[in-house]
Write an enzyme that holds these catalytic residues in place. Structure first.
Site, PDB file in Angstrom:
ATOM      1  N   ARG A  97      -8.328  -0.628   4.483  1.00 42.50           N
ATOM      2  CA  ARG A  97      -7.513   0.365   3.774  1.00 42.50           C
ATOM      3  C   ARG A  97      -6.159  -0.226   3.391  1.00 42.50           C
ATOM      4  NH1 ARG A  97      -6.246   5.234   7.082  1.00 42.50           N
ATOM      5  NH2 ARG A  97      -5.008   5.575   5.219  1.00 42.50           N
ATOM      6  N   ASP A 100       4.680   0.719  12.102  1.00 41.86           N
ATOM      7  CA  ASP A 100       3.426   0.083  11.657  1.00 41.86           C
ATOM      8  C   ASP A 100       3.265  -1.327  12.205  1.00 41.86           C
ATOM      9  OD1 ASP A 100       3.455   1.599   8.324  1.00 41.86           O
ATOM     10  OD2 ASP A 100       2.960   2.384  10.312  1.00 41.86           O
ATOM     11  N   ARG A 108       0.223  14.646  12.391  1.00 37.84           N
ATOM     12  CA  ARG A 108       0.570  14.412  10.982  1.00 37.84           C
ATOM     13  C   ARG A 108       0.796  15.717  10.198  1.00 37.84           C
ATOM     14  NH1 ARG A 108      -1.049   9.076   9.922  1.00 37.84           N
ATOM     15  NH2 ARG A 108       0.522   9.068   8.274  1.00 37.84           N
ATOM     16  N   CYS A 152      -4.694  12.533  12.409  1.00 32.84           N
ATOM     17  CA  CYS A 152      -5.512  11.311  12.482  1.00 32.84           C
ATOM     18  C   CYS A 152      -5.307  10.745  13.882  1.00 32.84           C
ATOM     19  CB  CYS A 152      -5.080  10.315  11.406  1.00 32.84           C
ATOM     20  SG  CYS A 152      -3.477   9.643  11.741  1.00 32.84           S
ATOM     21  N   LYS A 185       0.845  -1.208   0.000  1.00 30.52           N
ATOM     22  CA  LYS A 185       0.000   0.000   0.000  1.00 30.52           C
ATOM     23  C   LYS A 185       0.879   1.257   0.000  1.00 30.52           C
ATOM     24  CE  LYS A 185      -1.674   1.726   3.987  1.00 30.52           C
ATOM     25  NZ  LYS A 185      -1.401   3.149   4.221  1.00 30.52           N
ATOM     26  N   ASN A 186       1.911   1.256   0.837  1.00 31.95           N
ATOM     27  CA  ASN A 186       2.696   2.486   1.010  1.00 31.95           C
ATOM     28  C   ASN A 186       3.709   2.701  -0.097  1.00 31.95           C
ATOM     29  OD1 ASN A 186       1.167   2.941   3.222  1.00 31.95           O
ATOM     30  ND2 ASN A 186       2.726   2.366   4.718  1.00 31.95           N
TER      31      ASN A 186
HETATM   32  C1  EPZ Z   1       4.214   6.929   6.040  1.00 32.14           C
HETATM   33  O1  EPZ Z   1       3.430   7.967   6.614  1.00 32.14           O
HETATM   34  C2  EPZ Z   1       3.294   5.712   5.976  1.00 32.14           C
HETATM   35  N1  EPZ Z   1       2.141   6.002   5.139  1.00 32.14           N
HETATM   36  C3  EPZ Z   1       2.835   5.347   7.394  1.00 32.14           C
HETATM   37  O2  EPZ Z   1       2.052   4.162   7.295  1.00 32.14           O
HETATM   38  C4  EPZ Z   1       4.067   5.044   8.245  1.00 32.14           C
HETATM   39  O3  EPZ Z   1       3.668   4.762   9.553  1.00 32.14           O
HETATM   40  C5  EPZ Z   1       4.991   6.270   8.230  1.00 32.14           C
HETATM   41  O4  EPZ Z   1       5.338   6.609   6.865  1.00 32.14           O
HETATM   42  C6  EPZ Z   1       6.283   6.017   9.000  1.00 32.14           C
HETATM   43  O5  EPZ Z   1       6.945   4.928   8.470  1.00 32.14           O
HETATM   44  C7  EPZ Z   1       2.297   5.975   3.789  1.00 32.14           C
HETATM   45  O6  EPZ Z   1       3.378   5.735   3.274  1.00 32.14           O
HETATM   46  C8  EPZ Z   1       1.069   6.270   2.974  1.00 32.14           C
HETATM   47  P1  EPZ Z   1       6.250  10.361   8.093  1.00 32.14           P
HETATM   48  P2  EPZ Z   1       3.995   9.500   6.604  1.00 32.14           P
HETATM   49  O7  EPZ Z   1       6.108  11.595   7.276  1.00 32.14           O
HETATM   50  O8  EPZ Z   1       4.731   9.755   5.341  1.00 32.14           O
HETATM   51  C9  EPZ Z   1       6.477  13.682  11.428  1.00 32.14           C
HETATM   52  C10 EPZ Z   1       0.202   2.782   7.662  1.00 32.14           C
HETATM   53  O9  EPZ Z   1      -0.288   2.256   8.670  1.00 32.14           O
HETATM   54  N2  EPZ Z   1       6.384  14.631  10.320  1.00 32.14           N
HETATM   55  O10 EPZ Z   1       7.486   9.524   7.946  1.00 32.14           O
HETATM   56  O11 EPZ Z   1       2.885  10.398   6.958  1.00 32.14           O
HETATM   57  C11 EPZ Z   1       5.125  12.992  11.679  1.00 32.14           C
HETATM   58  O12 EPZ Z   1       4.332  13.805  12.522  1.00 32.14           O
HETATM   59  C12 EPZ Z   1       0.661   4.217   7.715  1.00 32.14           C
HETATM   60  O13 EPZ Z   1       0.372   2.209   6.567  1.00 32.14           O
HETATM   61  C13 EPZ Z   1       6.572  15.981  10.577  1.00 32.14           C
HETATM   62  O14 EPZ Z   1       6.805  16.385  11.710  1.00 32.14           O
HETATM   63  O15 EPZ Z   1       5.021   9.411   7.822  1.00 32.14           O
HETATM   64  C14 EPZ Z   1       5.511  11.705  12.330  1.00 32.14           C
HETATM   65  O16 EPZ Z   1       5.687  11.910  13.711  1.00 32.14           O
HETATM   66  C15 EPZ Z   1       0.460   4.836   9.081  1.00 32.14           C
HETATM   67  N3  EPZ Z   1       6.484  16.872   9.538  1.00 32.14           N
HETATM   68  C16 EPZ Z   1       6.865  11.381  11.692  1.00 32.14           C
HETATM   69  O17 EPZ Z   1       7.330  12.592  11.083  1.00 32.14           O
HETATM   70  C17 EPZ Z   1       6.211  16.469   8.251  1.00 32.14           C
HETATM   71  O18 EPZ Z   1       6.160  17.330   7.337  1.00 32.14           O
HETATM   72  C18 EPZ Z   1       6.802  10.291  10.639  1.00 32.14           C
HETATM   73  O19 EPZ Z   1       5.977  10.753   9.628  1.00 32.14           O
HETATM   74  C19 EPZ Z   1       6.016  15.096   8.018  1.00 32.14           C
HETATM   75  C20 EPZ Z   1       6.112  14.186   9.059  1.00 32.14           C
END
Ligand code: EPZ
Length: 438
Positions: free
Chosen positions: A406, A314, A126, A121, A22-23
């Site tokens: 999802r 995850d 996020r 969420c 998915k990701n």
């Molecule tokens: C991706 O989300 C995945 N989703 C998530 O999977 C996964 O948990 C996550 O990466 C971490 O591995 C998809 O790929 C669609 P991040 P993403 O940006 O990109 C902070 C699932 O269950 N952050 O790496 O949103 C954020 O708050 C989902 O499949 C900022 O501060 O994750 C978080 O604490 C859940 N500023 C951390 O970074 C930003 O601009 C990780 O977020 C962006 C993120």
């Protein structure tokens, strides 16, 4: 609302085939906006999130065709040669925050986009500040309209210009969005402290097939030399490492034996290591990964989630469900998201003895789980509740299972094929779950 009814049916045995990730598929689909030519992506999982991204691309004017080819693998063809809209739909962004991943491609291709601010969420606020930091470095002006909760992003007339961008946190989404934008920027872009997840490498592989010039994907420094245009390509999405880990845990928690086919062992090294620390037998075989939870007395271990190649956030909740059943005390530290312990209350309703302090959970082992009415508090916590239900005494009823659908293709069917006693029940007036229709 649809529910899952799960009963204890003893150890799971058999073979499961892992679906497309998915990701990985979501950014791959977004990347097809970067060219006027047709792109085909094979190995598409039939998930509601894929359906939402399909709708998002269509809303911009892209032609999207989803179909099964003769050996049943689902394929999506996209041709974005006539983008007529650059405003993201509020409804689709609220349904799936990952749809913000279209910002990079739209900025690179059309020079502007208007996106609803993605809500937070259950697992955290996020934010997208790192995405916006990268875009600004490439020459994008960001105008936030808080009344309408949208952001307008506009590039200067001469288009995007490469720069060096340091990510304060190795954000997966920010790395992907900036990577896609940089492919058509003038000059060179360097992303420092980039995310290293396999999904980033898969995206870079597609982009390079399309004619991009990307080096270093999978490391913490990615260098992109901008090109004038990209062409069409054909690509197959990588298998889902989180689904792989979930089925590894299904074998462990039920003390069963499962062969996981189409899995990439190199993508689940932390889970292999941690399960071995718990005395679970994990063997890498030609067809994939063979997990045997029946051999020895299983014991506790500690886990700490980290960006890849660390232990994936995850899998934190499914692994915690497993830890409630082994001998000993475990400590689970969640360092990636600020609120990813909502499944603790649900597990405790089933008789688990887990306490939390800040971002640490303390899991008491050897608990006798008892079936209860619980809810899926996020996509992965939903899977954790199913795992717990497989070994709990009596019947477990899981609500809000749209989360699970999802991210896990044919989850109930795959579990049943392994011997699980699990039924998806739909009640009067249920919202019909949407599928990609492939
Ligand atoms: C991706 O989300 C995945 N989703 C998530 O999977 C996964 O948990 C996550 O990466 C971490 O591995 C998809 O790929 C669609 P991040 P993403 O940006 O990109 C902070 C699932 O269950 N952050 O790496 O949103 C954020 O708050 C989902 O499949 C900022 O501060 O994750 C978080 O604490 C859940 N500023 C951390 O970074 C930003 O601009 C990780 O977020 C962006 C993120």
């Amino acid at each position: 609302m649809a529910k899952l009814i799960v009963e204890n049916n003893g150890p799971l045995h058999g073979i499961v085939e892992i679906s497309g990730a998915k990701n990985a598929v979501l950014p791959l689909m977004a990347a097809t906006l970067l060219t006027d030519e047709k792109c085909s992506i094979n190995g598409i999982p039939d998930l509601t999130d894929v359906f939402v991204m399909k709708d998002m691309l269509t809303s911009f004017g892209a032609k999207v065709k989803a179909e099964k080819d003769d050996n049943g693998i689902s394929r999506i063809d996209v041709q974005a040669d006539d983008i007529t809209n650059i405003r993201g739909s509020k409804e689709l962004v609220s349904e799936m925050r990952a749809s913000t991943m279209v910002m990079g491609p739209l900025l690179a291709k059309c020079g502007r986009c208007v996106m609803p601010l993605p809500g937070g969420c259950a697992i955290g606020s996020r934010p997208i500040d790192l995405h916006l930091k990268g875009f600004k470095a490439l020459g994008v002006t960001v105008i936030e309209n808080s009344d309408e909760s949208v952001i307008s992003l506009v590039t200067y007339a001469e288009g995007l210009k490469g720069d060096i961008i340091y990510l304060d946190f190795p954000s997966v989404g920010a790395t992907e969005n900036i990577l896609m934008a940089a492919t058509l920027a003038k000059g060179t872009t360097v992303i420092e402290n980039a995310a290293k997840e396999p999904e980033i490498v898969d995206l870079a592989n597609l982009l390079n097939k399309m004619g991009a010039k990307i080096k270093g994907a999978g490391t913490d420094t990615i260098r992109i030399t901008g090109v004038d245009k990209l062409h069409g390509a054909v690509h197959t999405v990588i298998p889902d490492r989180i689904e792989t880990a979930t089925f590894m845990l299904a074998a462990a928690i039920t003390r069963g034996k499962i062969l996981i086919k189409n899995a990439i062992p190199g993508h689940v090294r932390p889970i292999i290591a941690k399960l071995k620390e718990c005395n679970v037998d994990v063997e890498i075989v030609d067809e994939g990964i063979y997990v045997n939870g029946a051999n020895k007395e299983l014991v506790a271990t500690d886990i700490k989630t980290l960006p890849y190649p660390g232990f994936p956030t995850d899998i934190q909740s499914p692994f915690m469900a497993f830890l409630t059943t082994v001998d000993g005390e475990s400590k689970v530290k969640e360092t990636v998201f600020e609120n990813r312990f909502m499944h603790v209350n649900e597990l405790n309703r089933m008789g688990a003895k887990i306490s939390t302090r800040d971002r640490e959970a303390f899991v008491h082992g050897n608990t006798k789980l008892v079936g209860a009415k619980v809810r899926a508090t996020d996509l992965r916590a939903g899977a954790a509740m199913v795992l717990a239900g497989l070994v709990a005494e009596g019947v477990t009823e899981i609500s809000e299972i749209y989360h699970i659908e999802r991210g896990y293709e044919n989850f109930t069917k795959k579990m049943k094929n392994l011997g699980a006693k699990i039924e998806r029940v739909v009640e009067e007036g249920d919202k019909v779950e949407r599928h990609v229709g492939i």
